[in-house]
Design a protein around this motif. Structure first.
Motif, PDB file in Angstrom:
ATOM      1  N   HIS A  74       1.087  -1.220   0.131  1.00  0.00           N
ATOM      2  CA  HIS A  74       0.570   0.249  -0.220  1.00  0.00           C
ATOM      3  C   HIS A  74       0.580   1.126   0.282  1.00  0.00           C
ATOM      4  CE1 HIS A  74      -3.267  -2.436   0.628  1.00  0.00           C
ATOM      5  NE2 HIS A  74      -3.220  -2.572   1.859  1.00  0.00           N
ATOM      6  N   ASN A  75       1.980   0.826   0.452  1.00  0.00           N
ATOM      7  CA  ASN A  75       2.756   2.176   0.729  1.00  0.00           C
ATOM      8  C   ASN A  75       3.829   2.199  -0.772  1.00  0.00           C
ATOM      9  OD1 ASN A  75       4.767   3.991   1.389  1.00  0.00           O
ATOM     10  ND2 ASN A  75       4.506   3.547   3.641  1.00  0.00           N
ATOM     11  N   VAL A  76       3.813   3.005  -1.533  1.00  0.00           N
ATOM     12  CA  VAL A  76       4.707   3.601  -2.758  1.00  0.00           C
ATOM     13  C   VAL A  76       5.852   3.465  -2.187  1.00  0.00           C
ATOM     14  CG1 VAL A  76       4.890   4.377  -4.883  1.00  0.00           C
ATOM     15  CG2 VAL A  76       2.762   3.781  -4.331  1.00  0.00           C
ATOM     16  N   ARG A  77       6.594   4.189  -0.923  1.00  0.00           N
ATOM     17  CA  ARG A  77       7.835   5.283  -0.527  1.00  0.00           C
ATOM     18  C   ARG A  77       8.303   3.611  -0.084  1.00  0.00           C
ATOM     19  NH1 ARG A  77       9.252  10.125   3.338  1.00  0.00           N
ATOM     20  NH2 ARG A  77      11.179   9.974   2.810  1.00  0.00           N
ATOM     21  N   THR A  78       7.390   3.008   0.726  1.00  0.00           N
ATOM     22  CA  THR A  78       8.242   1.591   1.375  1.00  0.00           C
ATOM     23  C   THR A  78       8.787   0.715   0.021  1.00  0.00           C
ATOM     24  OG1 THR A  78       6.659   2.030   3.308  1.00  0.00           O
ATOM     25  CG2 THR A  78       7.447   0.144   2.940  1.00  0.00           C
ATOM     26  N   VAL A  79       7.601   0.521  -1.026  1.00  0.00           N
ATOM     27  CA  VAL A  79       8.143  -0.918  -2.020  1.00  0.00           C
ATOM     28  C   VAL A  79       9.094  -0.098  -3.063  1.00  0.00           C
ATOM     29  CG1 VAL A  79       6.168  -0.216  -3.726  1.00  0.00           C
ATOM     30  CG2 VAL A  79       7.116  -2.804  -3.409  1.00  0.00           C
ATOM     31  N   MET A  80       9.272   0.987  -2.653  1.00  0.00           N
ATOM     32  CA  MET A  80      10.172   1.781  -4.330  1.00  0.00           C
ATOM     33  C   MET A  80      11.446   1.513  -3.071  1.00  0.00           C
ATOM     34  SD  MET A  80       9.247   2.628  -6.655  1.00  0.00           S
ATOM     35  CE  MET A  80      10.935   3.682  -7.327  1.00  0.00           C
ATOM     36  N   GLY A  81      11.691   1.572  -1.994  1.00  0.00           N
ATOM     37  CA  GLY A  81      13.155   1.261  -0.762  1.00  0.00           C
ATOM     38  C   GLY A  81      12.727  -0.270  -1.367  1.00  0.00           C
ATOM     39  N   THR A  82      12.236  -1.010  -0.870  1.00  0.00           N
ATOM     40  CA  THR A  82      12.592  -2.092  -1.148  1.00  0.00           C
ATOM     41  C   THR A  82      12.883  -2.137  -2.116  1.00  0.00           C
ATOM     42  OG1 THR A  82      10.675  -2.695   0.789  1.00  0.00           O
ATOM     43  CG2 THR A  82      11.118  -4.832  -0.727  1.00  0.00           C
ATOM     44  N   ALA A  83      12.549  -2.120  -3.265  1.00  0.00           N
ATOM     45  CA  ALA A  83      12.567  -2.860  -4.830  1.00  0.00           C
ATOM     46  C   ALA A  83      14.482  -2.053  -5.225  1.00  0.00           C
ATOM     47  CB  ALA A  83      12.143  -2.377  -5.974  1.00  0.00           C
ATOM     48  N   GLN A  84      14.515  -1.026  -4.019  1.00  0.00           N
ATOM     49  CA  GLN A  84      16.166  -0.444  -5.152  1.00  0.00           C
ATOM     50  C   GLN A  84      16.898  -1.423  -3.747  1.00  0.00           C
ATOM     51  OE1 GLN A  84      14.598   3.507  -3.606  1.00  0.00           O
ATOM     52  NE2 GLN A  84      14.775   4.481  -5.769  1.00  0.00           N
ATOM     53  N   ALA A  85      16.715  -1.716  -2.808  1.00  0.00           N
ATOM     54  CA  ALA A  85      18.137  -2.384  -1.988  1.00  0.00           C
ATOM     55  C   ALA A  85      17.957  -4.218  -2.733  1.00  0.00           C
ATOM     56  CB  ALA A  85      16.717  -2.948  -0.656  1.00  0.00           C
ATOM     57  N   SER A  86      16.563  -4.019  -3.039  1.00  0.00           N
ATOM     58  CA  SER A  86      16.478  -5.538  -3.970  1.00  0.00           C
ATOM     59  C   SER A  86      17.534  -5.637  -5.447  1.00  0.00           C
ATOM     60  CB  SER A  86      14.924  -5.877  -4.281  1.00  0.00           C
ATOM     61  OG  SER A  86      14.884  -7.632  -5.113  1.00  0.00           O
ATOM     62  N   ALA A  87      17.708  -4.699  -5.768  1.00  0.00           N
ATOM     63  CA  ALA A  87      17.955  -4.372  -7.174  1.00  0.00           C
ATOM     64  C   ALA A  87      19.463  -4.712  -7.014  1.00  0.00           C
ATOM     65  CB  ALA A  87      17.833  -2.815  -8.103  1.00  0.00           C
ATOM     66  N   VAL A  88      19.832  -3.922  -5.912  1.00  0.00           N
ATOM     67  CA  VAL A  88      21.287  -3.917  -5.523  1.00  0.00           C
ATOM     68  C   VAL A  88      21.675  -5.240  -4.747  1.00  0.00           C
ATOM     69  CG1 VAL A  88      23.184  -2.950  -3.278  1.00  0.00           C
ATOM     70  CG2 VAL A  88      21.014  -1.600  -3.953  1.00  0.00           C
TER      71      VAL A  88
END
Length: 179
Positions: A74-88
């Motif tokens: 639900h929280n787009v900001r949280t999912v973006m951070g998670t996706a960025q860490a995942s990509a790293v």
């Protein structure tokens, strides 16, 4: 098989290394969390996560990296951070030629507890039991990283057989078209 599990997050990125094969007792090699300050600049946080993951890869030399597949929250900001860490995490593995597997949270929970709807306490309890630990790893991000590694160890043989079957089917289908 030695697997580094990564539960991606910007503030706490869970890391766990498990060794073993499906059907045999598993061994925890290491578990921890890469932490970044919430008030730090995003690029600095991602760099800290990269450095932390690289250190784990250097120390433990896994054959595979299992990363939690980012799902819509639900929280787009949280999912973006998670996706960025995942990509790293995926980038660190790819740089070394280490295969990466993505597993959904419900897939990991189902593999470890038998239920895709298990809560954090149930996952922690099963991780403790499966790895014969004195207590559940803390924080939950660390336990989740171990669960990802276990999920991959248990599911990799079946996934490999499925991929081989698909490749064989594709090769046969191509032969039929060119003949």
């Amino acid at each position: 098989m030695r697997v580094l599990g990564v539960d991606p997050g910007l503030t706490r990125c869970g890391i766990g290394v498990v060794e073993g094969v499906a059907g045999r007792p598993l061994t925890m090699i290491g578990v921890g969390v890469v932490r970044t300050p919430a008030d730090a600049e995003l690029s600095r946080r991602l760099l800290a996560i990269e450095q932390g993951i690289e250190a784990w890869l250097d120390e433990h030399r896994p054959g595979f990296v299992a990363v939690e597949r980012v799902f819509s929250q639900h929280n787009v900001r949280t999912v973006m951070g998670t996706a960025q860490a995942s990509a790293v995490a995926m980038l660190c593995a790819a740089r070394r030629g280490i295969p990466v597997a993505l597993h959904t949270p419900s897939e990991v929970k189902a593999a470890v507890t038998g239920s895709g709807r298990a809560d954090k306490d149930q996952v922690g309890a099963m991780i403790t039991r499966l790895l014969r630990l004195a207590e559940p790893p803390r924080p939950a991000d660390a336990a989740d990283a171990l669960a990802l590694a276990i999920c991959h160890i248990w599911r990799a043989p079946a996934q490999n057989r499925l991929q081989q079957a698909v490749a064989l089917h594709t090769a046969h289908a191509r032969k039929g078209r060119t003949a």
